[in-house]
Design a protein around this motif. Structure first.
Motif, PDB file in Angstrom:
ATOM      1  N   TRP A  44       0.829  -1.206   0.000  1.00 19.87           N
ATOM      2  CA  TRP A  44       0.000   0.000   0.000  1.00 19.87           C
ATOM      3  C   TRP A  44       0.871   1.267   0.000  1.00 19.87           C
ATOM      4  CZ3 TRP A  44      -4.396   1.385  -1.688  1.00 19.87           C
ATOM      5  CH2 TRP A  44      -4.908   2.645  -1.359  1.00 19.87           C
ATOM      6  N   CYS A  45       1.940   1.276   0.771  1.00 18.80           N
ATOM      7  CA  CYS A  45       2.848   2.437   0.775  1.00 18.80           C
ATOM      8  C   CYS A  45       3.430   2.667  -0.609  1.00 18.80           C
ATOM      9  CB  CYS A  45       3.978   2.232   1.783  1.00 18.80           C
ATOM     10  SG  CYS A  45       3.473   2.401   3.493  1.00 18.80           S
ATOM     11  N   ARG A  46       3.776   1.598  -1.297  1.00 16.21           N
ATOM     12  CA  ARG A  46       4.330   1.743  -2.642  1.00 16.21           C
ATOM     13  C   ARG A  46       3.251   2.233  -3.611  1.00 16.21           C
ATOM     14  NH1 ARG A  46       9.313  -0.225  -4.721  1.00 16.21           N
ATOM     15  NH2 ARG A  46       9.797  -0.349  -2.515  1.00 16.21           N
ATOM     16  N   ALA A  47       2.006   1.808  -3.428  1.00 12.20           N
ATOM     17  CA  ALA A  47       0.908   2.310  -4.277  1.00 12.20           C
ATOM     18  C   ALA A  47       0.697   3.805  -4.034  1.00 12.20           C
ATOM     19  CB  ALA A  47      -0.374   1.528  -4.004  1.00 12.20           C
ATOM     20  N   GLU A  48       0.778   4.242  -2.785  1.00  9.48           N
ATOM     21  CA  GLU A  48       0.657   5.666  -2.477  1.00  9.48           C
ATOM     22  C   GLU A  48       1.782   6.460  -3.150  1.00  9.48           C
ATOM     23  OE1 GLU A  48      -1.388   5.750   1.941  1.00  9.48           O
ATOM     24  OE2 GLU A  48       0.766   5.393   1.789  1.00  9.48           O
ATOM     25  N   ALA A  49       3.004   5.944  -3.059  1.00  5.27           N
ATOM     26  CA  ALA A  49       4.148   6.630  -3.666  1.00  5.27           C
ATOM     27  C   ALA A  49       3.982   6.705  -5.183  1.00  5.27           C
ATOM     28  CB  ALA A  49       5.444   5.916  -3.301  1.00  5.27           C
ATOM     29  N   LEU A  50       3.463   5.657  -5.779  1.00  5.31           N
ATOM     30  CA  LEU A  50       3.222   5.655  -7.220  1.00  5.31           C
ATOM     31  C   LEU A  50       2.166   6.694  -7.590  1.00  5.31           C
ATOM     32  CD1 LEU A  50       3.683   4.449 -10.019  1.00  5.31           C
ATOM     33  CD2 LEU A  50       2.059   2.640  -9.419  1.00  5.31           C
ATOM     34  N   ALA A  51       1.134   6.824  -6.775  1.00  3.00           N
ATOM     35  CA  ALA A  51       0.079   7.811  -7.035  1.00  3.00           C
ATOM     36  C   ALA A  51       0.642   9.226  -7.108  1.00  3.00           C
ATOM     37  CB  ALA A  51      -1.000   7.723  -5.951  1.00  3.00           C
ATOM     38  N   LEU A  52       1.660   9.513  -6.309  1.00  2.00           N
ATOM     39  CA  LEU A  52       2.283  10.838  -6.336  1.00  2.00           C
ATOM     40  C   LEU A  52       2.945  11.131  -7.669  1.00  2.00           C
ATOM     41  CD1 LEU A  52       3.937  10.943  -2.806  1.00  2.00           C
ATOM     42  CD2 LEU A  52       2.103  12.428  -3.634  1.00  2.00           C
ATOM     43  N   ARG A  53       3.377  10.095  -8.381  1.00  2.00           N
ATOM     44  CA  ARG A  53       4.101  10.286  -9.641  1.00  2.00           C
ATOM     45  C   ARG A  53       3.195  10.332 -10.867  1.00  2.00           C
ATOM     46  NH1 ARG A  53       7.500   5.618  -8.014  1.00  2.00           N
ATOM     47  NH2 ARG A  53       6.918   4.761 -10.019  1.00  2.00           N
ATOM     48  N   ILE A  54       1.915  10.030 -10.704  1.00  2.00           N
ATOM     49  CA  ILE A  54       0.996   9.993 -11.849  1.00  2.00           C
ATOM     50  C   ILE A  54       0.503  11.402 -12.141  1.00  2.00           C
ATOM     51  CG2 ILE A  54      -1.214   9.106 -12.674  1.00  2.00           C
ATOM     52  CD1 ILE A  54      -0.658   6.599 -11.005  1.00  2.00           C
ATOM     53  N   ASN A  56      -1.815  12.587 -14.904  1.00  2.00           N
ATOM     54  CA  ASN A  56      -3.244  12.697 -15.208  1.00  2.00           C
ATOM     55  C   ASN A  56      -4.009  11.811 -14.231  1.00  2.00           C
ATOM     56  OD1 ASN A  56      -5.744  13.038 -16.281  1.00  2.00           O
ATOM     57  ND2 ASN A  56      -5.278  12.144 -18.270  1.00  2.00           N
ATOM     58  N   ARG A  57      -4.286  12.341 -13.060  1.00  2.00           N
ATOM     59  CA  ARG A  57      -4.813  11.540 -11.951  1.00  2.00           C
ATOM     60  C   ARG A  57      -6.294  11.201 -12.069  1.00  2.00           C
ATOM     61  NH1 ARG A  57      -1.559  14.941  -7.325  1.00  2.00           N
ATOM     62  NH2 ARG A  57       0.467  14.037  -7.811  1.00  2.00           N
ATOM     63  N   ASP A  58      -7.054  12.023 -12.779  1.00  2.00           N
ATOM     64  CA  ASP A  58      -8.502  11.829 -12.806  1.00  2.00           C
ATOM     65  C   ASP A  58      -8.928  10.506 -13.429  1.00  2.00           C
ATOM     66  OD1 ASP A  58      -8.823  14.274 -11.599  1.00  2.00           O
ATOM     67  OD2 ASP A  58      -9.072  15.340 -13.485  1.00  2.00           O
ATOM     68  N   SER A  59      -8.258  10.086 -14.468  1.00  2.00           N
ATOM     69  CA  SER A  59      -8.706   8.908 -15.199  1.00  2.00           C
ATOM     70  C   SER A  59      -7.867   7.669 -14.912  1.00  2.00           C
ATOM     71  CB  SER A  59      -8.677   9.192 -16.708  1.00  2.00           C
ATOM     72  OG  SER A  59      -7.338   9.467 -17.106  1.00  2.00           O
ATOM     73  N   ALA A  60      -7.036   7.709 -13.909  1.00  2.00           N
ATOM     74  CA  ALA A  60      -6.121   6.590 -13.664  1.00  2.00           C
ATOM     75  C   ALA A  60      -6.435   5.883 -12.354  1.00  2.00           C
ATOM     76  CB  ALA A  60      -4.687   7.097 -13.644  1.00  2.00           C
ATOM     77  N   PHE A  61      -6.118   4.597 -12.350  1.00  2.00           N
ATOM     78  CA  PHE A  61      -6.121   3.866 -11.096  1.00  2.00           C
ATOM     79  C   PHE A  61      -4.908   2.951 -11.077  1.00  2.00           C
ATOM     80  CE2 PHE A  61      -8.772   1.164 -13.787  1.00  2.00           C
ATOM     81  CZ  PHE A  61      -8.366  -0.125 -13.477  1.00  2.00           C
ATOM     82  N   ILE A  62      -4.619   2.436  -9.899  1.00  2.00           N
ATOM     83  CA  ILE A  62      -3.460   1.583  -9.692  1.00  2.00           C
ATOM     84  C   ILE A  62      -3.954   0.182  -9.379  1.00  2.00           C
ATOM     85  CG2 ILE A  62      -1.462   1.152  -8.196  1.00  2.00           C
ATOM     86  CD1 ILE A  62      -1.495   4.244  -7.680  1.00  2.00           C
ATOM     87  N   ARG A  63      -3.366  -0.773 -10.085  1.00  2.00           N
ATOM     88  CA  ARG A  63      -3.688  -2.180  -9.825  1.00  2.00           C
ATOM     89  C   ARG A  63      -2.394  -2.882  -9.444  1.00  2.00           C
ATOM     90  NH1 ARG A  63      -6.684  -4.816 -14.529  1.00  2.00           N
ATOM     91  NH2 ARG A  63      -4.686  -4.519 -15.574  1.00  2.00           N
ATOM     92  N   VAL A  64      -2.455  -3.672  -8.381  1.00  2.00           N
ATOM     93  CA  VAL A  64      -1.296  -4.425  -7.920  1.00  2.00           C
ATOM     94  C   VAL A  64      -1.652  -5.904  -7.993  1.00  2.00           C
ATOM     95  CG1 VAL A  64       0.349  -4.808  -6.039  1.00  2.00           C
ATOM     96  CG2 VAL A  64      -0.725  -2.561  -6.316  1.00  2.00           C
ATOM     97  N   LYS A  65      -0.763  -6.666  -8.637  1.00  2.00           N
ATOM     98  CA  LYS A  65      -0.963  -8.109  -8.757  1.00  2.00           C
ATOM     99  C   LYS A  65       0.153  -8.837  -8.023  1.00  2.00           C
ATOM    100  CE  LYS A  65      -3.271  -7.989 -13.223  1.00  2.00           C
ATOM    101  NZ  LYS A  65      -3.267  -8.537 -14.583  1.00  2.00           N
ATOM    102  N   ASN A  66      -0.216  -9.966  -7.429  1.00  2.00           N
ATOM    103  CA  ASN A  66       0.802 -10.777  -6.758  1.00  2.00           C
ATOM    104  C   ASN A  66       1.475 -11.693  -7.777  1.00  2.00           C
ATOM    105  OD1 ASN A  66      -0.979 -12.928  -7.181  1.00  2.00           O
ATOM    106  ND2 ASN A  66      -1.630 -13.025  -5.038  1.00  2.00           N
ATOM    107  N   SER A  67       2.391 -12.527  -7.313  1.00  2.00           N
ATOM    108  CA  SER A  67       3.163 -13.368  -8.225  1.00  2.00           C
ATOM    109  C   SER A  67       2.306 -14.399  -8.957  1.00  2.00           C
ATOM    110  CB  SER A  67       4.310 -14.048  -7.484  1.00  2.00           C
ATOM    111  OG  SER A  67       3.840 -14.712  -6.333  1.00  2.00           O
ATOM    112  N   GLY A  76      -8.212   3.905  -6.936  1.00  2.00           N
ATOM    113  CA  GLY A  76      -8.102   5.130  -7.704  1.00  2.00           C
ATOM    114  C   GLY A  76      -6.946   5.954  -7.176  1.00  2.00           C
ATOM    115  N   VAL A  77      -6.350   6.732  -8.043  1.00  2.00           N
ATOM    116  CA  VAL A  77      -5.226   7.577  -7.632  1.00  2.00           C
ATOM    117  C   VAL A  77      -5.684   8.556  -6.556  1.00  2.00           C
ATOM    118  CG1 VAL A  77      -3.565   9.301  -8.424  1.00  2.00           C
ATOM    119  CG2 VAL A  77      -4.022   7.276  -9.816  1.00  2.00           C
TER     120      VAL A  77
END
Length: 110
Positions: A44-54, A56-67, A76-77
């Motif tokens: 989750w911390c890494r997803a938050e950090a990634l959100a800071l770098r995006i 065009n935030r309005d139309s983006a979301f972050i998906r995390v997949k395991n191995s 959502g961002v």
């Protein structure tokens, strides 16, 4: 070793792999500052950090997949950024980075 793939997804576009996080099975191998984090919190911390770098935030979301390829986080961002704002840690580096970004954006508008 746990492996997580972070993707930036926008409606109508193919997902873009932003980064891959490998978490060692041995907590002793981690950085001391992160040693207390569970895999879920580290992801989750890494997803938050990634959100800071995006940008065009309005139309983006972050998906995390395991191995295994299963989705373990989909956010959502704006949600990830709101999570940073509500962080109770007064020394949160992500919170400081978010505040710097907000101040820089405000100065560009003026």
């Amino acid at each position: 070793m746990a492996v997580f793939t972070f993707e930036i997804v926008r409606h109508g576009e193919a997902p873009v792999i932003a980064e891959i996080l490998r978490l060692p099975d041995e907590r002793a191998m981690w950085c001391r500052a992160e040693a207390w984090l569970s895999d879920e919190r580290a992801v989750w911390c890494r997803a938050e950090a990634l959100a800071l770098r995006i940008e065009n935030r309005d139309s983006a979301f972050i998906r995390v997949k395991n191995s295994e390829g299963a989705t373990v986080v989909r956010t959502g961002v704006a949600t990830a950024l709101a999570s940073i704002e509500k962080c109770s840690c007064v020394a949160c580096p992500l919170k400081r980075e978010l505040e710097r970004g907000v101040l820089a954006e405000a100065s560009r508008r003026n």
